[in-house]
Design a protein around this motif. Structure first.
Motif, PDB file in Angstrom:
ATOM      1  N   ALA A 172       2.924   4.846  -4.005  1.00 37.05           N
ATOM      2  CA  ALA A 172       2.408   5.688  -5.088  1.00 37.05           C
ATOM      3  C   ALA A 172       0.919   5.931  -4.836  1.00 37.05           C
ATOM      4  O   ALA A 172       0.122   4.990  -4.856  1.00 37.05           O
ATOM      5  CB  ALA A 172       2.629   5.013  -6.437  1.00 37.05           C
ATOM      6  N   PHE A 173       0.568   7.176  -4.577  1.00 34.32           N
ATOM      7  CA  PHE A 173      -0.807   7.539  -4.236  1.00 34.32           C
ATOM      8  C   PHE A 173      -1.521   8.101  -5.465  1.00 34.32           C
ATOM      9  O   PHE A 173      -1.007   9.031  -6.101  1.00 34.32           O
ATOM     10  CB  PHE A 173      -0.828   8.620  -3.152  1.00 34.32           C
ATOM     11  CG  PHE A 173      -0.363   8.182  -1.797  1.00 34.32           C
ATOM     12  CD1 PHE A 173      -1.269   7.902  -0.787  1.00 34.32           C
ATOM     13  CD2 PHE A 173       0.993   8.066  -1.515  1.00 34.32           C
ATOM     14  CE1 PHE A 173      -0.839   7.508   0.471  1.00 34.32           C
ATOM     15  CE2 PHE A 173       1.439   7.673  -0.260  1.00 34.32           C
ATOM     16  CZ  PHE A 173       0.516   7.390   0.727  1.00 34.32           C
ATOM     17  N   PRO A 174      -2.714   7.591  -5.804  1.00 34.50           N
ATOM     18  CA  PRO A 174      -3.488   8.235  -6.865  1.00 34.50           C
ATOM     19  C   PRO A 174      -4.087   9.550  -6.349  1.00 34.50           C
ATOM     20  O   PRO A 174      -4.799   9.564  -5.336  1.00 34.50           O
ATOM     21  CB  PRO A 174      -4.578   7.214  -7.190  1.00 34.50           C
ATOM     22  CG  PRO A 174      -4.681   6.328  -5.984  1.00 34.50           C
ATOM     23  CD  PRO A 174      -3.355   6.367  -5.288  1.00 34.50           C
ATOM     24  N   GLY A 284      -9.712  12.847  -2.819  1.00 37.52           N
ATOM     25  CA  GLY A 284      -8.724  13.539  -3.643  1.00 37.52           C
ATOM     26  C   GLY A 284      -7.352  12.905  -3.543  1.00 37.52           C
ATOM     27  O   GLY A 284      -6.497  13.119  -4.400  1.00 37.52           O
ATOM     28  N   ILE A 285      -7.143  12.096  -2.502  1.00 36.52           N
ATOM     29  CA  ILE A 285      -5.961  11.245  -2.382  1.00 36.52           C
ATOM     30  C   ILE A 285      -6.469   9.825  -2.160  1.00 36.52           C
ATOM     31  O   ILE A 285      -7.143   9.549  -1.168  1.00 36.52           O
ATOM     32  CB  ILE A 285      -5.042  11.650  -1.212  1.00 36.52           C
ATOM     33  CG1 ILE A 285      -4.535  13.083  -1.370  1.00 36.52           C
ATOM     34  CG2 ILE A 285      -3.862  10.675  -1.108  1.00 36.52           C
ATOM     35  CD1 ILE A 285      -3.516  13.280  -2.475  1.00 36.52           C
ATOM     36  N   GLY A 286      -6.154   8.920  -3.082  1.00 34.25           N
ATOM     37  CA  GLY A 286      -6.653   7.554  -2.985  1.00 34.25           C
ATOM     38  C   GLY A 286      -5.661   6.629  -2.317  1.00 34.25           C
ATOM     39  O   GLY A 286      -4.510   6.994  -2.047  1.00 34.25           O
ATOM     40  N   HIS A 287      -6.118   5.419  -2.029  1.00 35.20           N
ATOM     41  CA  HIS A 287      -5.248   4.413  -1.428  1.00 35.20           C
ATOM     42  C   HIS A 287      -4.292   3.844  -2.476  1.00 35.20           C
ATOM     43  O   HIS A 287      -4.726   3.449  -3.565  1.00 35.20           O
ATOM     44  CB  HIS A 287      -6.082   3.275  -0.837  1.00 35.20           C
ATOM     45  CG  HIS A 287      -6.837   3.673   0.375  1.00 35.20           C
ATOM     46  ND1 HIS A 287      -7.902   2.942   0.864  1.00 35.20           N
ATOM     47  CD2 HIS A 287      -6.704   4.727   1.220  1.00 35.20           C
ATOM     48  CE1 HIS A 287      -8.379   3.519   1.954  1.00 35.20           C
ATOM     49  NE2 HIS A 287      -7.677   4.605   2.184  1.00 35.20           N
ATOM     50  N   PRO A 288      -2.998   3.785  -2.191  1.00 36.14           N
ATOM     51  CA  PRO A 288      -2.062   3.148  -3.107  1.00 36.14           C
ATOM     52  C   PRO A 288      -2.460   1.699  -3.382  1.00 36.14           C
ATOM     53  O   PRO A 288      -3.041   1.031  -2.526  1.00 36.14           O
ATOM     54  CB  PRO A 288      -0.725   3.231  -2.357  1.00 36.14           C
ATOM     55  CG  PRO A 288      -0.876   4.422  -1.460  1.00 36.14           C
ATOM     56  CD  PRO A 288      -2.313   4.373  -1.024  1.00 36.14           C
ATOM     57  N   ARG A 296      -0.696  -2.407   5.861  1.00 29.88           N
ATOM     58  CA  ARG A 296      -0.443  -1.386   6.873  1.00 29.88           C
ATOM     59  C   ARG A 296      -1.752  -0.868   7.467  1.00 29.88           C
ATOM     60  O   ARG A 296      -1.835  -0.613   8.667  1.00 29.88           O
ATOM     61  CB  ARG A 296       0.333  -0.209   6.253  1.00 29.88           C
ATOM     62  CG  ARG A 296       1.834  -0.393   6.265  1.00 29.88           C
ATOM     63  CD  ARG A 296       2.554   0.813   5.701  1.00 29.88           C
ATOM     64  NE  ARG A 296       3.933   0.853   6.205  1.00 29.88           N
ATOM     65  CZ  ARG A 296       4.891   1.588   5.668  1.00 29.88           C
ATOM     66  NH1 ARG A 296       4.638   2.358   4.627  1.00 29.88           N
ATOM     67  NH2 ARG A 296       6.108   1.570   6.187  1.00 29.88           N
ATOM     68  N   ARG A 297      -2.754  -0.730   6.636  1.00 31.21           N
ATOM     69  CA  ARG A 297      -4.038  -0.205   7.118  1.00 31.21           C
ATOM     70  C   ARG A 297      -4.555  -1.058   8.269  1.00 31.21           C
ATOM     71  O   ARG A 297      -5.062  -0.527   9.256  1.00 31.21           O
ATOM     72  CB  ARG A 297      -5.050  -0.191   5.971  1.00 31.21           C
ATOM     73  CG  ARG A 297      -4.724   0.800   4.880  1.00 31.21           C
ATOM     74  CD  ARG A 297      -5.511   0.513   3.608  1.00 31.21           C
ATOM     75  NE  ARG A 297      -6.949   0.459   3.843  1.00 31.21           N
ATOM     76  CZ  ARG A 297      -7.832   0.075   2.932  1.00 31.21           C
ATOM     77  NH1 ARG A 297      -7.426  -0.329   1.739  1.00 31.21           N
ATOM     78  NH2 ARG A 297      -9.117   0.067   3.208  1.00 31.21           N
TER      79      ARG A 297
END
Length: 308
Positions: A172-174, A284-288, A296-297
């Protein structure tokens, strides 16, 4: 039974055990080792900015991407109906770059890093080259949610084409839009047209590399297009558990962010020289927020170092 040393559930330990499950093939990815590098273009929809202000999703760009078959064995047969397919792609430019990793199931096989390590250790092959199925069954009985991914795969026919498969981001990405409003989204990447699947008899007639051969044919015919969709959250949706789908996820409101068109095959070096790093997400797309994404990162960077 060969065992790894007892270790804390760190990203490095996860990479080691992924390699062990696959028999430790040298200089390949720890997961999704078999794949094909491609290039293409991304064109945003007129609704992308409603969901995210990320310039990697709201501006046209070139695309570097890789289709792949799951697991750490680079010689896995494309006809293996127990493994995932993967699709990794890079949007935007050097200043506004997003790397998105999606796969042919909407859930991951473990909720926490401890659970992921235990799941994989139970599947390390013994001296006969096979895992101890009693150990696997015992782990599954104690951790039933780790079967959600396998059950999803088992319920579907074998994918007949990389280009005819729907892929999901399990996290789920903010996402923050042009108005500064933030909500959670899940990525879904769907072929323009319908999914392509094979019956058991059709699958038996295919070669071990048929997905790769099919991809080359479809690219030559200009026939590989995907819609990049954002599935929109509802109050109370689970954002920390990647083994679970959102309620009624298949019937969710979704917004098309843009369309990817794959235009050419690319030398594998173009994808193998670096990584599609899930930590690369343009503003504009955050880390889940879930534990698996955080691991994973780090794991992708560790795996790259081992490949080199």
């Amino acid at each position: 039974m060969s065992e790894l040393p007892t270790a804390a559930a760190t990203p490095a330990a996860i990479v080691d055990v992924l390699k062990a499950v696959a028999g430790n093939p040298p200089r390949v990815r720890a997961s999704f080792a078999k794949g094909r590098c491609v290039r293409g273009t991304y064109t945003p929809s007129d609704r992308a900015a409603e969901i995210t202000r990320s310039l990697s999703f709201t501006k046209p760009s070139r695309v570097l991407a890789r289709f792949s078959v799951g697991g750490g064995n680079p010689k896995v047969a494309d006809t293996n109906n127990l493994v995932l397919l993967g699709f990794s792609f890079r949007l935007g430019d050097d200043d506004h770059r997003s790397d998105i990793l999606v796969e042919s199931a909407p859930v991951h096989f473990a909720r926490t890093l401890d659970q992921m390590l235990a799941f994989l250790k139970a599947r390390i092959p013994g001296t006969d080259g096979k895992p101890d199925m009693e150990k696997v069954k015992a782990f599954s009985a104690a951790n039933p949610e780790t079967l959600n991914q396998a059950n999803f795969i088992a319920a579907r026919h074998l994918p007949g084409s990389f280009a005819g498969t729907t892929y999901w981001g399990v996290h789920a990405f903010p996402a923050t839009n042009a108005k500064g409003e933030t909500r959670f989204i899940k990525f879904k990447v769907a072929p323009v047209g319908s999914d392509v699947t094979l019956s058991e008899d059709e699958a038996k007639a295919k070669s071990a590399d048929f997905l790769h051969d099919d991809l080359a044919r479809r690219i030559a015919a200009g026939d590989v297009r995907f819609n990049v969709m954002a599935l929109l959250d509802r109050p109370g949706d689970p954002t920390m558990d990647v083994t679970t789908r959102w309620p009624e996820e298949d019937n969710r409101e979704e917004v098309r962010l843009g369309t990817i068109v794959i235009t050419s095959l690319e030398a594998d070096d173009a994808c193998d020289g670096s990584i599609f790093n899930p930590a690369n997400l343009a503003n504009g797309i955050g880390h889940p927020p879930d534990e698996i994404f955080a691991a994973r990162r780090a794991a992708y960077t560790i795996s790259l170092a081992k490949r080199r």
